[in-house]
Enzyme design. Sequence first.
Site, PDB file in Angstrom:
ATOM      1  N   LEU A 200      57.033  22.634  59.225  1.00  0.00           N
ATOM      2  CA  LEU A 200      57.153  21.202  59.347  1.00  0.00           C
ATOM      3  C   LEU A 200      57.694  20.790  57.997  1.00  0.00           C
ATOM      4  CD1 LEU A 200      53.984  19.833  61.294  1.00  0.00           C
ATOM      5  CD2 LEU A 200      56.059  20.604  62.356  1.00  0.00           C
ATOM      6  N   SER A 201      58.385  21.678  57.289  1.00  0.00           N
ATOM      7  CA  SER A 201      58.910  21.334  56.057  1.00  0.00           C
ATOM      8  C   SER A 201      60.310  20.357  56.308  1.00  0.00           C
ATOM      9  CB  SER A 201      59.366  22.287  55.193  1.00  0.00           C
ATOM     10  OG  SER A 201      60.347  23.186  55.912  1.00  0.00           O
TER      11      SER A 201
ATOM     12  N   ASN B 217      75.434  15.229  56.055  1.00  0.00           N
ATOM     13  CA  ASN B 217      76.298  15.568  57.206  1.00  0.00           C
ATOM     14  C   ASN B 217      76.947  14.136  57.978  1.00  0.00           C
ATOM     15  OD1 ASN B 217      74.030  17.883  57.616  1.00  0.00           O
ATOM     16  ND2 ASN B 217      76.351  18.493  56.982  1.00  0.00           N
TER      17      ASN B 217
ATOM     18  N   GLY C  93      83.876  20.813  46.763  1.00  0.00           N
ATOM     19  CA  GLY C  93      83.284  21.955  47.294  1.00  0.00           C
ATOM     20  C   GLY C  93      83.767  21.887  48.781  1.00  0.00           C
ATOM     21  N   ASP C  94      84.167  20.892  49.477  1.00  0.00           N
ATOM     22  CA  ASP C  94      84.904  20.823  50.578  1.00  0.00           C
ATOM     23  C   ASP C  94      85.956  21.570  50.898  1.00  0.00           C
ATOM     24  OD1 ASP C  94      83.058  19.229  52.196  1.00  0.00           O
ATOM     25  OD2 ASP C  94      83.935  17.235  51.677  1.00  0.00           O
TER      26      ASP C  94
ATOM     27  N   LEU D  14      56.870  30.863  56.689  1.00  0.00           N
ATOM     28  CA  LEU D  14      57.065  32.158  56.983  1.00  0.00           C
ATOM     29  C   LEU D  14      57.286  33.192  55.779  1.00  0.00           C
ATOM     30  CD1 LEU D  14      59.557  31.937  59.949  1.00  0.00           C
ATOM     31  CD2 LEU D  14      57.717  33.423  60.127  1.00  0.00           C
TER      32      LEU D  14
ATOM     33  N   LYS E 290      73.087  32.783  53.508  1.00  0.00           N
ATOM     34  CA  LYS E 290      73.527  33.277  54.878  1.00  0.00           C
ATOM     35  C   LYS E 290      74.363  34.577  54.763  1.00  0.00           C
ATOM     36  CE  LYS E 290      71.701  30.192  56.967  1.00  0.00           C
ATOM     37  NZ  LYS E 290      70.752  30.442  57.941  1.00  0.00           N
TER      38      LYS E 290
ATOM     39  N   ILE F 244      68.446  22.396  65.706  1.00  0.00           N
ATOM     40  CA  ILE F 244      69.067  23.112  66.494  1.00  0.00           C
ATOM     41  C   ILE F 244      68.158  23.860  67.462  1.00  0.00           C
ATOM     42  CG2 ILE F 244      70.817  24.924  66.844  1.00  0.00           C
ATOM     43  CD1 ILE F 244      71.946  24.396  64.075  1.00  0.00           C
TER      44      ILE F 244
ATOM     45  N   SER G 117      76.396  31.251  59.428  1.00  0.00           N
ATOM     46  CA  SER G 117      77.179  29.817  59.388  1.00  0.00           C
ATOM     47  C   SER G 117      78.432  30.297  59.195  1.00  0.00           C
ATOM     48  CB  SER G 117      76.444  29.067  58.298  1.00  0.00           C
ATOM     49  OG  SER G 117      77.446  27.968  57.843  1.00  0.00           O
TER      50      SER G 117
ATOM     51  N   TYR H 295      73.128  28.442  49.152  1.00  0.00           N
ATOM     52  CA  TYR H 295      72.832  28.240  50.573  1.00  0.00           C
ATOM     53  C   TYR H 295      73.831  29.375  51.226  1.00  0.00           C
ATOM     54  CZ  TYR H 295      72.868  26.948  55.471  1.00  0.00           C
ATOM     55  OH  TYR H 295      73.166  27.123  56.637  1.00  0.00           O
TER      56      TYR H 295
HETATM   57  P1  NAD Z   1      66.445  22.062  60.263  1.00  0.00           P
HETATM   58  O1  NAD Z   1      66.023  22.023  58.865  1.00  0.00           O
HETATM   59  O2  NAD Z   1      66.518  21.153  61.322  1.00  0.00           O
HETATM   60  O3  NAD Z   1      65.185  23.084  61.187  1.00  0.00           O
HETATM   61  C1  NAD Z   1      64.957  24.199  60.455  1.00  0.00           C
HETATM   62  C2  NAD Z   1      63.588  24.368  60.648  1.00  0.00           C
HETATM   63  O4  NAD Z   1      62.754  25.374  60.095  1.00  0.00           O
HETATM   64  C3  NAD Z   1      62.638  22.885  60.356  1.00  0.00           C
HETATM   65  O5  NAD Z   1      61.952  22.594  61.470  1.00  0.00           O
HETATM   66  C4  NAD Z   1      61.665  23.494  59.066  1.00  0.00           C
HETATM   67  O6  NAD Z   1      60.743  22.808  58.956  1.00  0.00           O
HETATM   68  C5  NAD Z   1      61.669  24.910  59.616  1.00  0.00           C
HETATM   69  N1  NAD Z   1      61.391  25.841  58.202  1.00  0.00           N
HETATM   70  C6  NAD Z   1      62.065  25.726  57.163  1.00  0.00           C
HETATM   71  N2  NAD Z   1      61.562  26.747  56.502  1.00  0.00           N
HETATM   72  C7  NAD Z   1      60.566  27.341  57.036  1.00  0.00           C
HETATM   73  C8  NAD Z   1      59.525  28.272  56.691  1.00  0.00           C
HETATM   74  N3  NAD Z   1      59.531  28.881  55.426  1.00  0.00           N
HETATM   75  N4  NAD Z   1      58.670  28.701  57.407  1.00  0.00           N
HETATM   76  C9  NAD Z   1      58.493  27.871  58.671  1.00  0.00           C
HETATM   77  N5  NAD Z   1      59.538  27.071  58.956  1.00  0.00           N
HETATM   78  C10 NAD Z   1      60.235  26.961  58.368  1.00  0.00           C
HETATM   79  O7  NAD Z   1      68.040  22.803  60.403  1.00  0.00           O
HETATM   80  P2  NAD Z   1      68.814  23.141  61.757  1.00  0.00           P
HETATM   81  O8  NAD Z   1      70.106  22.116  61.434  1.00  0.00           O
HETATM   82  O9  NAD Z   1      68.209  23.232  63.089  1.00  0.00           O
HETATM   83  O10 NAD Z   1      69.395  24.591  61.231  1.00  0.00           O
HETATM   84  C11 NAD Z   1      68.916  25.715  61.924  1.00  0.00           C
HETATM   85  C12 NAD Z   1      69.460  26.952  61.058  1.00  0.00           C
HETATM   86  O11 NAD Z   1      70.872  27.163  61.581  1.00  0.00           O
HETATM   87  C13 NAD Z   1      69.254  27.189  59.546  1.00  0.00           C
HETATM   88  O12 NAD Z   1      68.891  28.507  59.631  1.00  0.00           O
HETATM   89  C14 NAD Z   1      70.525  26.774  59.242  1.00  0.00           C
HETATM   90  O13 NAD Z   1      70.681  27.491  57.929  1.00  0.00           O
HETATM   91  C15 NAD Z   1      71.584  26.954  60.302  1.00  0.00           C
HETATM   92  N6  NAD Z   1      72.907  26.298  60.387  1.00  0.00           N
HETATM   93  C16 NAD Z   1      72.584  25.076  60.668  1.00  0.00           C
HETATM   94  C17 NAD Z   1      73.908  24.464  60.436  1.00  0.00           C
HETATM   95  C18 NAD Z   1      73.907  22.887  60.668  1.00  0.00           C
HETATM   96  O14 NAD Z   1      74.884  22.220  60.343  1.00  0.00           O
HETATM   97  N7  NAD Z   1      72.680  22.407  61.080  1.00  0.00           N
HETATM   98  C19 NAD Z   1      75.283  24.917  60.562  1.00  0.00           C
HETATM   99  C20 NAD Z   1      75.060  26.476  60.567  1.00  0.00           C
HETATM  100  C21 NAD Z   1      73.923  27.023  60.331  1.00  0.00           C
HETATM  101  C1  WQD Z   2      82.007  17.279  57.659  1.00  0.00           C
HETATM  102  C2  WQD Z   2      83.264  16.330  57.151  1.00  0.00           C
HETATM  103  C3  WQD Z   2      82.813  15.884  54.930  1.00  0.00           C
HETATM  104  C4  WQD Z   2      79.893  13.110  55.118  1.00  0.00           C
HETATM  105  C5  WQD Z   2      78.147  21.422  56.155  1.00  0.00           C
HETATM  106  C6  WQD Z   2      77.580  22.642  55.480  1.00  0.00           C
HETATM  107  C7  WQD Z   2      78.117  23.897  56.166  1.00  0.00           C
HETATM  108  C8  WQD Z   2      77.284  23.839  57.592  1.00  0.00           C
HETATM  109  C9  WQD Z   2      77.800  22.528  58.185  1.00  0.00           C
HETATM  110  C10 WQD Z   2      75.116  24.930  57.676  1.00  0.00           C
HETATM  111  C11 WQD Z   2      83.538  17.116  55.608  1.00  0.00           C
HETATM  112  C12 WQD Z   2      83.325  14.464  55.563  1.00  0.00           C
HETATM  113  C13 WQD Z   2      80.869  14.117  55.370  1.00  0.00           C
HETATM  114  C14 WQD Z   2      80.206  12.165  54.770  1.00  0.00           C
HETATM  115  C15 WQD Z   2      82.449  12.646  55.005  1.00  0.00           C
HETATM  116  N1  WQD Z   2      75.938  23.780  57.683  1.00  0.00           N
HETATM  117  N2  WQD Z   2      82.144  13.577  55.388  1.00  0.00           N
HETATM  118  N3  WQD Z   2      81.606  11.494  54.925  1.00  0.00           N
HETATM  119  O1  WQD Z   2      80.678  20.076  54.890  1.00  0.00           O
HETATM  120  O2  WQD Z   2      81.467  21.052  57.103  1.00  0.00           O
HETATM  121  O3  WQD Z   2      79.427  21.666  56.462  1.00  0.00           O
HETATM  122  O4  WQD Z   2      77.421  21.549  57.379  1.00  0.00           O
HETATM  123  O5  WQD Z   2      75.614  26.114  57.468  1.00  0.00           O
HETATM  124  O6  WQD Z   2      77.418  25.183  55.454  1.00  0.00           O
HETATM  125  O7  WQD Z   2      78.433  22.736  54.349  1.00  0.00           O
HETATM  126  O8  WQD Z   2      79.756  19.281  57.269  1.00  0.00           O
HETATM  127  O9  WQD Z   2      78.963  17.131  58.143  1.00  0.00           O
HETATM  128  O10 WQD Z   2      78.595  17.642  55.696  1.00  0.00           O
HETATM  129  O11 WQD Z   2      81.125  17.206  56.758  1.00  0.00           O
HETATM  130  O12 WQD Z   2      83.671  12.207  55.010  1.00  0.00           O
HETATM  131  O13 WQD Z   2      79.491  11.012  54.470  1.00  0.00           O
HETATM  132  O14 WQD Z   2      82.926  15.091  57.004  1.00  0.00           O
HETATM  133  O15 WQD Z   2      84.036  15.582  53.549  1.00  0.00           O
HETATM  134  O16 WQD Z   2      85.152  16.870  55.665  1.00  0.00           O
HETATM  135  P1  WQD Z   2      80.295  20.357  56.232  1.00  0.00           P
HETATM  136  P2  WQD Z   2      79.595  17.755  57.065  1.00  0.00           P
END
Ligand code: NAD
Ligand code: WQD
Length: 338
Positions: free
Chosen positions: A34-35, A198, A296-297, A60, A152, A13, A123, A148
């Site tokens: 870059l983790s 996901n 957990g879904d 960080l 948040k 994102i 989230s 996790y």
């Molecule tokens: P991502 O893992 O692709 O990006 C996170 C980035 O942060 C990575 O590039 C990682 O290398 C870097 N990072 C992690 N820990 C670090 C640290 N201690 N110091 C410096 N860099 C660090 O994840 P994303 O999907 O882009 O998510 C970004 C944010 O949005 C996260 O806080 C995540 O919890 C939140 N979020 C994501 C989703 C989702 O579904 N992708 C949904 C809701 C919230």
């Molecule tokens: C979506 C739907 C699965 C994979 C997660 C985190 C949540 C947030 C977003 C950060 C569900 C189904 C999935 C597969 C499947 N992240 N599914 N087969 O669970 O809504 O949320 O990401 O904050 O905290 O929990 O997203 O993409 O994992 O799943 O059927 O191989 O797809 O059961 O119904 P989810 P998801």
Amino acid sequence: MAKILVTGGLGYIGSHTVVALMANGHQVCVVDDLSNSSLNVLEGISKITGKKPEFHQFDLRDISATRKYFKAQQSLDGIIHFAASKAVGESVDNPLLYYHNNLGGLVNLLMHTSAKNIIFSSSCTVYGIPDVLPITESAPIKPAMSPYGNTKQIGEEILRDTTQADSNLNVIALRYFNPIGAHESAWIGELPIGVPQNLVPFITQTAAGLRSELQVFGHDYPTADGTCIRDYIHVMDLALAHVIAVERLLNQSNLERFELFNVGTGSGSSVLEVIESFERVNGVSLPYKLASRREGDVVEIYADTTKAFDVLGWKAEQSLDDALKSAWLWERHVRNIF
Ligand code: NAD
Ligand code: WQD
């Protein structure tokens, strides 16, 4: 033009938000350890924008690196804080990693920066199992379903408390629903390490032949087609919400010093609807089978986006079809499938 630090700016994102900030004329600095990303993302960003943002690689949680960085960066107008670990299952197995990274990193950032405008990645997971749909920002926060999710909830609390103690600090927490898709250029996108957890990256990797079939987790839920329902939002719509949120703070248009917004489309799609859309818009057939439920879904969750529209003037513009088209274009680009 403002100078904005994007932590985690090479992640999924974060990278799309860096592009959106630059497209809106802002100067962007990126910090990432870059983790969960790679330097290739920096190349992708510069291919799209024509510029390479300033980049610093450090963790960080590292107190001396963070102190040194913020000492040198006195003139930041705002921070968008994405850096965190995000895998729900991993957080169950290794909760301390999640509390350390997601909360330690946040606290360290707050202790060392003098920037007073912060956007926080929250989230929809903070809502747990919703009582009423669509879910509004005033819905109760339920006990977290994973470490996790707890990070948040606590992250929001840390920021709320800190704005109360520091009258110059302004924070907007954005509660994302399910971000999917990629930049239309396919120079950046979602690239999970290992087996995707996901839905959409699992779908695109299956279509690309990296996985033999998708398992649909649960088909006997109390929904129209028996599969779970989520609010899938195009990552570029989500990126734009960050630009609008940070500009709100920079313009001092915020009404409260800690504000919260849902960022979703406002409508839900089932897993089978996502598969149908993916197959239709991309003209590919996806091997899948109906499987047992994943622990957990949540059965069904989607956002009430009224507040984001009324207050920020933001709403999602792109459809599920658009997002799934871009996700497949990105996967093909990464795997050299033409
Ligand atoms: P991502 O893992 O692709 O990006 C996170 C980035 O942060 C990575 O590039 C990682 O290398 C870097 N990072 C992690 N820990 C670090 C640290 N201690 N110091 C410096 N860099 C660090 O994840 P994303 O999907 O882009 O998510 C970004 C944010 O949005 C996260 O806080 C995540 O919890 C939140 N979020 C994501 C989703 C989702 O579904 N992708 C949904 C809701 C919230
Ligand atoms: C979506 C739907 C699965 C994979 C997660 C985190 C949540 C947030 C977003 C950060 C569900 C189904 C999935 C597969 C499947 N992240 N599914 N087969 O669970 O809504 O949320 O990401 O904050 O905290 O929990 O997203 O993409 O994992 O799943 O059927 O191989 O797809 O059961 O119904 P989810 P998801």
